[in-house]
Write a protein that holds these residues in place. Structure first.
Motif, PDB file in Angstrom:
ATOM      1  N   PHE A  68     -57.122  68.321  84.246  1.00 38.45           N
ATOM      2  CA  PHE A  68     -57.666  68.108  85.585  1.00 38.45           C
ATOM      3  C   PHE A  68     -57.622  69.387  86.417  1.00 38.45           C
ATOM      4  O   PHE A  68     -58.551  69.681  87.163  1.00 38.45           O
ATOM      5  CB  PHE A  68     -56.915  66.988  86.317  1.00 38.45           C
ATOM      6  N   ARG A  69     -56.544  70.152  86.301  1.00 36.54           N
ATOM      7  CA  ARG A  69     -56.400  71.393  87.064  1.00 36.54           C
ATOM      8  C   ARG A  69     -57.542  72.350  86.743  1.00 36.54           C
ATOM      9  O   ARG A  69     -58.106  72.981  87.642  1.00 36.54           O
ATOM     10  CB  ARG A  69     -55.045  72.040  86.747  1.00 36.54           C
ATOM     11  N   ALA A  70     -57.918  72.465  85.489  1.00 40.51           N
ATOM     12  CA  ALA A  70     -59.011  73.372  85.100  1.00 40.51           C
ATOM     13  C   ALA A  70     -60.326  72.956  85.761  1.00 40.51           C
ATOM     14  O   ALA A  70     -61.089  73.802  86.225  1.00 40.51           O
ATOM     15  CB  ALA A  70     -59.161  73.387  83.580  1.00 40.51           C
ATOM     16  N   ARG A  71     -60.574  71.659  85.837  1.00 37.77           N
ATOM     17  CA  ARG A  71     -61.798  71.185  86.476  1.00 37.77           C
ATOM     18  C   ARG A  71     -61.779  71.454  87.976  1.00 37.77           C
ATOM     19  O   ARG A  71     -62.757  71.881  88.560  1.00 37.77           O
ATOM     20  CB  ARG A  71     -61.983  69.686  86.193  1.00 37.77           C
ATOM     21  N   TRP A  72     -60.654  71.181  88.592  1.00 38.68           N
ATOM     22  CA  TRP A  72     -60.496  71.419  90.026  1.00 38.68           C
ATOM     23  C   TRP A  72     -60.674  72.903  90.338  1.00 38.68           C
ATOM     24  O   TRP A  72     -61.382  73.271  91.283  1.00 38.68           O
ATOM     25  CB  TRP A  72     -59.125  70.925  90.466  1.00 38.68           C
ATOM     26  N   ASP A  73     -60.048  73.755  89.563  1.00 35.87           N
ATOM     27  CA  ASP A  73     -60.099  75.196  89.814  1.00 35.87           C
ATOM     28  C   ASP A  73     -61.483  75.789  89.572  1.00 35.87           C
ATOM     29  O   ASP A  73     -61.803  76.838  90.135  1.00 35.87           O
ATOM     30  CB  ASP A  73     -59.053  75.925  88.967  1.00 35.87           C
ATOM     31  N   ARG A  74     -62.316  75.137  88.750  1.00 31.48           N
ATOM     32  CA  ARG A  74     -63.695  75.614  88.514  1.00 31.48           C
ATOM     33  C   ARG A  74     -64.599  75.335  89.699  1.00 31.48           C
ATOM     34  O   ARG A  74     -65.678  75.922  89.812  1.00 31.48           O
ATOM     35  CB  ARG A  74     -64.281  74.951  87.269  1.00 31.48           C
ATOM     36  N   ALA A  75     -64.174  74.441  90.574  1.00 36.24           N
ATOM     37  CA  ALA A  75     -64.994  74.075  91.732  1.00 36.24           C
ATOM     38  C   ALA A  75     -64.748  75.041  92.892  1.00 36.24           C
ATOM     39  O   ALA A  75     -63.615  75.458  93.132  1.00 36.24           O
ATOM     40  CB  ALA A  75     -64.669  72.641  92.165  1.00 36.24           C
ATOM     41  N   THR A  76     -65.811  75.390  93.606  1.00 36.75           N
ATOM     42  CA  THR A  76     -65.675  76.214  94.810  1.00 36.75           C
ATOM     43  C   THR A  76     -65.032  75.366  95.910  1.00 36.75           C
ATOM     44  O   THR A  76     -64.895  74.150  95.774  1.00 36.75           O
ATOM     45  CB  THR A  76     -67.058  76.690  95.292  1.00 36.75           C
ATOM     46  N   LYS A  77     -64.682  75.984  97.007  1.00 40.59           N
ATOM     47  CA  LYS A  77     -64.091  75.255  98.136  1.00 40.59           C
ATOM     48  C   LYS A  77     -65.054  74.170  98.637  1.00 40.59           C
ATOM     49  O   LYS A  77     -64.643  73.037  98.906  1.00 40.59           O
ATOM     50  CB  LYS A  77     -63.738  76.241  99.260  1.00 40.59           C
ATOM     51  N   GLU A  79     -67.391  72.673  96.908  1.00 42.83           N
ATOM     52  CA  GLU A  79     -67.444  71.645  95.878  1.00 42.83           C
ATOM     53  C   GLU A  79     -66.182  70.778  95.907  1.00 42.83           C
ATOM     54  O   GLU A  79     -66.248  69.562  95.712  1.00 42.83           O
ATOM     55  CB  GLU A  79     -67.632  72.276  94.501  1.00 42.83           C
ATOM     56  N   GLN A  80     -65.041  71.393  96.174  1.00 39.66           N
ATOM     57  CA  GLN A  80     -63.798  70.634  96.286  1.00 39.66           C
ATOM     58  C   GLN A  80     -63.865  69.661  97.468  1.00 39.66           C
ATOM     59  O   GLN A  80     -63.381  68.529  97.370  1.00 39.66           O
ATOM     60  CB  GLN A  80     -62.597  71.565  96.416  1.00 39.66           C
ATOM     61  N   ASN A  81     -64.474  70.074  98.577  1.00 41.71           N
ATOM     62  CA  ASN A  81     -64.643  69.176  99.714  1.00 41.71           C
ATOM     63  C   ASN A  81     -65.539  67.995  99.330  1.00 41.71           C
ATOM     64  O   ASN A  81     -65.280  66.854  99.730  1.00 41.71           O
ATOM     65  CB  ASN A  81     -65.211  69.921 100.924  1.00 41.71           C
ATOM     66  N   TYR A  82     -66.581  68.266  98.572  1.00 41.17           N
ATOM     67  CA  TYR A  82     -67.465  67.199  98.091  1.00 41.17           C
ATOM     68  C   TYR A  82     -66.682  66.253  97.177  1.00 41.17           C
ATOM     69  O   TYR A  82     -66.793  65.029  97.285  1.00 41.17           O
ATOM     70  CB  TYR A  82     -68.660  67.825  97.359  1.00 41.17           C
ATOM     71  N   PHE A  83     -65.866  66.829  96.297  1.00 43.79           N
ATOM     72  CA  PHE A  83     -64.988  66.034  95.431  1.00 43.79           C
ATOM     73  C   PHE A  83     -64.097  65.096  96.250  1.00 43.79           C
ATOM     74  O   PHE A  83     -63.914  63.941  95.907  1.00 43.79           O
ATOM     75  CB  PHE A  83     -64.065  66.957  94.633  1.00 43.79           C
ATOM     76  N   ARG A  84     -63.508  65.639  97.316  1.00 46.06           N
ATOM     77  CA  ARG A  84     -62.616  64.822  98.160  1.00 46.06           C
ATOM     78  C   ARG A  84     -63.365  63.619  98.742  1.00 46.06           C
ATOM     79  O   ARG A  84     -62.827  62.512  98.788  1.00 46.06           O
ATOM     80  CB  ARG A  84     -62.024  65.661  99.277  1.00 46.06           C
ATOM     81  N   ALA A  85     -64.598  63.837  99.167  1.00 43.69           N
ATOM     82  CA  ALA A  85     -65.393  62.732  99.702  1.00 43.69           C
ATOM     83  C   ALA A  85     -65.709  61.714  98.600  1.00 43.69           C
ATOM     84  O   ALA A  85     -65.705  60.507  98.849  1.00 43.69           O
ATOM     85  CB  ALA A  85     -66.674  63.264 100.332  1.00 43.69           C
ATOM     86  N   ASN A 116     -74.760  71.988  91.274  1.00 42.30           N
ATOM     87  CA  ASN A 116     -73.769  72.878  90.657  1.00 42.30           C
ATOM     88  C   ASN A 116     -72.683  72.088  89.945  1.00 42.30           C
ATOM     89  O   ASN A 116     -72.251  72.468  88.852  1.00 42.30           O
ATOM     90  CB  ASN A 116     -73.140  73.795  91.705  1.00 42.30           C
ATOM     91  N   LEU A 117     -72.217  71.006  90.561  1.00 37.51           N
ATOM     92  CA  LEU A 117     -71.178  70.185  89.940  1.00 37.51           C
ATOM     93  C   LEU A 117     -71.685  69.521  88.662  1.00 37.51           C
ATOM     94  O   LEU A 117     -70.949  69.424  87.674  1.00 37.51           O
ATOM     95  CB  LEU A 117     -70.648  69.143  90.922  1.00 37.51           C
ATOM     96  N   ILE A 118     -72.943  69.110  88.669  1.00 32.56           N
ATOM     97  CA  ILE A 118     -73.543  68.534  87.464  1.00 32.56           C
ATOM     98  C   ILE A 118     -73.653  69.604  86.383  1.00 32.56           C
ATOM     99  O   ILE A 118     -73.294  69.377  85.228  1.00 32.56           O
ATOM    100  CB  ILE A 118     -74.909  67.890  87.776  1.00 32.56           C
ATOM    101  N   ALA A 119     -74.122  70.804  86.766  1.00 27.98           N
ATOM    102  CA  ALA A 119     -74.271  71.905  85.802  1.00 27.98           C
ATOM    103  C   ALA A 119     -72.925  72.305  85.193  1.00 27.98           C
ATOM    104  O   ALA A 119     -72.866  72.688  84.022  1.00 27.98           O
ATOM    105  CB  ALA A 119     -74.932  73.113  86.470  1.00 27.98           C
ATOM    106  N   LYS A 120     -71.860  72.197  85.961  1.00 24.51           N
ATOM    107  CA  LYS A 120     -70.517  72.525  85.466  1.00 24.51           C
ATOM    108  C   LYS A 120     -69.917  71.393  84.629  1.00 24.51           C
ATOM    109  O   LYS A 120     -68.839  71.548  84.061  1.00 24.51           O
ATOM    110  CB  LYS A 120     -69.579  72.823  86.644  1.00 24.51           C
ATOM    111  N   GLN A 145     -54.215  66.595  95.729  1.00 21.16           N
ATOM    112  CA  GLN A 145     -54.364  68.031  95.978  1.00 21.16           C
ATOM    113  C   GLN A 145     -54.237  68.333  97.469  1.00 21.16           C
ATOM    114  O   GLN A 145     -54.825  67.639  98.291  1.00 21.16           O
ATOM    115  CB  GLN A 145     -55.691  68.543  95.454  1.00 21.16           C
ATOM    116  N   PRO A 146     -53.476  69.387  97.825  1.00 19.22           N
ATOM    117  CA  PRO A 146     -53.363  69.746  99.239  1.00 19.22           C
ATOM    118  C   PRO A 146     -54.687  70.262  99.775  1.00 19.22           C
ATOM    119  O   PRO A 146     -55.501  70.814  99.043  1.00 19.22           O
ATOM    120  CB  PRO A 146     -52.309  70.857  99.239  1.00 19.22           C
ATOM    121  N   ASN A 147     -54.890  70.069 101.067  1.00 19.89           N
ATOM    122  CA  ASN A 147     -56.129  70.548 101.703  1.00 19.89           C
ATOM    123  C   ASN A 147     -56.148  72.017 101.834  1.00 19.89           C
ATOM    124  O   ASN A 147     -55.568  72.852 101.921  1.00 19.89           O
ATOM    125  CB  ASN A 147     -56.323  69.906 103.075  1.00 19.89           C
TER     126      ASN A 147
END
Length: 147
Positions: A68-77, A79-85, A116-120, A145-147
């Protein structure tokens, strides 16, 4: 129990099997990770519920720190906000419009992020206008994950 387990002289309690199938959500990589950690935790020829519980906890820790960490770290800030939503609904798919509304903007504003998230390979579109995580358990990881 598989014939491979019998060849190794190992039996599985039904409760242990049920726990691991549930904990893994049937995802093959998670089954492999949990199986390895259960094997390392077990002390006897029968895999017990307690062995499975310990193995699942150890496997989850390994998934959190690697998979999971590898997937999270591949996302930009962004993209991470989109993930949180997305994570607000758990792992089930949700409408792109609803995610955009949570983020306070229109869906068109998030088209590039979604693409981008789909492409990744981090999300996929199971239906028109719907987005979902590609792996079970991603929402629970994101919520920690912390904000």
């Amino acid at each position: 129990m598989s014939s491979g387990s019998r060849k190794e002289g190992v039996e599985w309690d039904e409760a242990a099997v049920e726990l691991i199938v549930t904990a893994s959500a049937g995802y093959p990589y998670f089954l492999r990770q949990f199986g390895q950690d259960i094997w390392n935790a077990a002390s006897g020829p029968t895999i017990t519920y307690d062995d499975a519980r310990v193995g699942a906890a150890n496997g989850r820790a390994a998934l959190d720190s690697g998979f999971f960490r590898a997937r999270w770290d591949r996302a930009t800030k962004a993209e991470q906000n989109y993930f949180r939503a997305m994570a607000a609904d758990g792992d089930k798919g949700r409408s792109s419009g609803e995610i955009a509304a949570r983020l306070g903007r229109g869906p068109a504003n998030f088209g590039p992020i979604r693409a981008n998230l789909i492409a990744k390979g981090l999300v996929y579109a199971p239906g028109h206008g719907v987005i979902a995580f590609t792996v079970p358990g991603m929402a629970a990881f994101i919520k920690c994950q912390p904000n």
